[in-house]
Design a protein around this motif. Structure first.
Motif, PDB file in Angstrom:
ATOM      1  N   LEU A 213      -9.316   1.912   2.879  1.00 44.99           N
ATOM      2  CA  LEU A 213     -10.529   2.422   2.220  1.00 44.99           C
ATOM      3  C   LEU A 213     -10.382   2.411   0.707  1.00 44.99           C
ATOM      4  O   LEU A 213     -11.302   2.034  -0.030  1.00 44.99           O
ATOM      5  N   PHE A 214      -9.212   2.850   0.259  1.00 50.16           N
ATOM      6  CA  PHE A 214      -8.942   2.945  -1.180  1.00 50.16           C
ATOM      7  C   PHE A 214      -9.148   1.594  -1.854  1.00 50.16           C
ATOM      8  O   PHE A 214      -9.812   1.472  -2.886  1.00 50.16           O
ATOM      9  N   GLU A 215      -8.567   0.581  -1.243  1.00 52.52           N
ATOM     10  CA  GLU A 215      -8.626  -0.757  -1.853  1.00 52.52           C
ATOM     11  C   GLU A 215      -9.989  -1.411  -1.668  1.00 52.52           C
ATOM     12  O   GLU A 215     -10.565  -1.944  -2.608  1.00 52.52           O
ATOM     13  N   LYS A 216     -10.528  -1.330  -0.481  1.00 49.95           N
ATOM     14  CA  LYS A 216     -11.786  -2.022  -0.210  1.00 49.95           C
ATOM     15  C   LYS A 216     -12.943  -1.466  -1.049  1.00 49.95           C
ATOM     16  O   LYS A 216     -13.805  -2.212  -1.491  1.00 49.95           O
ATOM     17  N   PHE A 217     -12.951  -0.149  -1.254  1.00 49.48           N
ATOM     18  CA  PHE A 217     -14.098   0.451  -1.945  1.00 49.48           C
ATOM     19  C   PHE A 217     -13.763   0.938  -3.355  1.00 49.48           C
ATOM     20  O   PHE A 217     -14.582   1.606  -3.983  1.00 49.48           O
ATOM     21  N   GLY A 218     -12.580   0.634  -3.849  1.00 57.54           N
ATOM     22  CA  GLY A 218     -12.219   1.005  -5.231  1.00 57.54           C
ATOM     23  C   GLY A 218     -12.311   2.510  -5.459  1.00 57.54           C
ATOM     24  O   GLY A 218     -12.852   2.961  -6.477  1.00 57.54           O
ATOM     25  N   LEU A 219     -11.803   3.298  -4.496  1.00 59.47           N
ATOM     26  CA  LEU A 219     -11.914   4.762  -4.599  1.00 59.47           C
ATOM     27  C   LEU A 219     -10.904   5.319  -5.597  1.00 59.47           C
ATOM     28  O   LEU A 219      -9.909   4.654  -5.917  1.00 59.47           O
ATOM     29  N   LYS A 220     -11.147   6.550  -6.056  1.00 58.16           N
ATOM     30  CA  LYS A 220     -10.192   7.203  -6.958  1.00 58.16           C
ATOM     31  C   LYS A 220      -9.260   8.137  -6.182  1.00 58.16           C
ATOM     32  O   LYS A 220      -8.121   8.351  -6.557  1.00 58.16           O
ATOM     33  N   VAL A 221      -9.773   8.724  -5.107  1.00 62.01           N
ATOM     34  CA  VAL A 221      -8.925   9.563  -4.244  1.00 62.01           C
ATOM     35  C   VAL A 221      -9.548   9.634  -2.845  1.00 62.01           C
ATOM     36  O   VAL A 221     -10.773   9.628  -2.707  1.00 62.01           O
ATOM     37  N   VAL A 222      -8.691   9.634  -1.829  1.00 65.96           N
ATOM     38  CA  VAL A 222      -9.163   9.807  -0.444  1.00 65.96           C
ATOM     39  C   VAL A 222      -8.547  11.096   0.094  1.00 65.96           C
ATOM     40  O   VAL A 222      -7.325  11.279   0.042  1.00 65.96           O
ATOM     41  N   LEU A 223      -9.390  11.999   0.589  1.00 67.14           N
ATOM     42  CA  LEU A 223      -8.932  13.270   1.151  1.00 67.14           C
ATOM     43  C   LEU A 223      -9.267  13.266   2.638  1.00 67.14           C
ATOM     44  O   LEU A 223     -10.434  13.156   3.004  1.00 67.14           O
ATOM     45  N   ILE A 224      -8.241  13.329   3.467  1.00 72.30           N
ATOM     46  CA  ILE A 224      -8.492  13.353   4.921  1.00 72.30           C
ATOM     47  C   ILE A 224      -8.144  14.750   5.424  1.00 72.30           C
ATOM     48  O   ILE A 224      -6.966  15.139   5.451  1.00 72.30           O
TER      49      ILE A 224
END
Ligand code: ATP
Length: 320
Positions: A213-224
């Motif tokens: 997700l981080f790479e595909k959508f250029g996110l700054k942070v992922v919180l699960i």
């Protein structure tokens, strides 16, 4: 200028409140809607917040507007409609404190928000814009949501996204997946559950799913978020697991929203641009979010359960 502006559903959660004398379940009217819960958490900690959405000109709509105002959330972006009723949802609690939802939208006012009714200046002057996926289940609210989020991105407003999966609200699961992914293109901060991670990516593994997700959508942070187990995060190459707090949970309604509101509060409080945030800051922000959400599960409802800042800090001090 507001710290956080959110757009989305605002509705009544009918929460089980014991039994009547003849043994039938009683329900209590609680204000609900994930984006409003996020703002209410921020506002309780004194951040400046504003809400964009739609309710009916009925008693429930007035109650919701009053609730936001009492919670110090600005309501200039809240539209009252004579044409549609305020949306209602019934919450059914399981024995472990977990819950299921049944929505009454026919259509409910929340999904009737029109793009013309969205105050773009409000969005573009915020530090953070927050949205979810439930305002994208139907038109015209989907177009209104995407208009707001694109406007935020245009002005480099940090975008927070919580794609709450409620299968019953979508025409089909493939429609849900497609639309949730559409929203991901605009997100910087993503908060999801393990179940949502697997639904979106078909990956169960937290390291791999978050990296995808981080790479595909250029996110700054992922919180699960992991319920009582706390939260797994990805911040660039850094990943980690911050344990949850042990509490006597009685109702997890809105736990994810309190978590995200508290996380965003910690960012706002830093008064720096996201580019200056480091992995150890993210860990502290999650610790605070875990503590806020844990305390929130010890009381019924979402907004009524938001803890005081002192109690959150006390819980954290007790651990460290
Ligand atoms: P929602 O369905 O409201 O969007 P979610 O699935 O993101 O929520 P959870 O993962 O259940 O929510 O919980 C969010 C956070 O709340 C967790 O990361 C944790 O910090 C806290 N939390 C939830 N349940 C408990 C619990 N039983 N005990 C302690 N903390 C909890």
């Amino acid at each position: 200028m507001f710290d956080v502006v959110a757009l989305g559903e605002l509705l009544i959660d009918f929460t089980p409140a014991g039994k009547s004398a003849n043994g039938n379940t009683l329900f209590e009217t609680n204000p609900g809607g994930a984006p409003a819960n996020v703002l209410a958490t921020l506002a309780k900690f004194n951040a400046r917040t504003a809400f964009i959405g739609k309710v009916g000109t009925d008693q429930f709509g007035s109650f919701l507007g009053d609730t936001l105002q009492k919670g110090k959330i600005d309501t200039q972006g809240l539209v009252y409609s004579k044409d549609v009723n305020t949306t209602l949802a019934f919450v059914h609690l399981k024995e472990d404190g977990d819950r299921s939802f049944q929505f009454y939208r026919s259509p409910g006012a929340d999904i009737m928000l029109d793009e013309q009714e969205v105050d773009i200046a409000l969005v573009q002057n915020a530090k953070v814009f927050h949205f979810g996926s439930l305002s994208m289940t139907h038109e015209p609210a989907k177009t209104a949501t995407l208009k707001a989020v694109k406007a935020a991105q245009e002005k480099d407003v940090l975008v927070s996204y919580d794609p709450n999966l409620r299968p019953a609200l979508w025409g089909s699961l493939s429609h849900a997946k497609e639309t949730i992914i559409e929203g991901l293109q605009y997100a910087d901060i993503l908060k999801i559950s393990e179940e949502e991670l697997e639904f979106i990516t078909d990956i169960r593994n937290l390291e791999e799913g978050s990296q995808f997700l981080f790479e595909k959508f250029g996110l700054k942070v992922v919180l699960i978020t992991l319920g009582s187990k706390g939260c797994f995060y990805r911040f660039g190459k850094d990943t980690g697991h911050i344990n949850g707090f042990q509490v006597n949970a009685i109702d997890t309604t809105g736990a994810g929203d309190l978590f995200l509101g508290a996380f965003l509060y910690q960012f706002i409080k830093k008064e720096v641009s996201w580019d200056l945030v480091q992995a150890h800051d993210v860990e502290k922000m999650i610790l605070f979010a875990n503590a806020t959400a844990a305390l929130g599960t010890t009381k019924k409802g979402a907004i009524p359960a938001i803890p005081h800042l002192n109690d959150v800090n006390e819980l954290i001090d007790g651990r460290t």
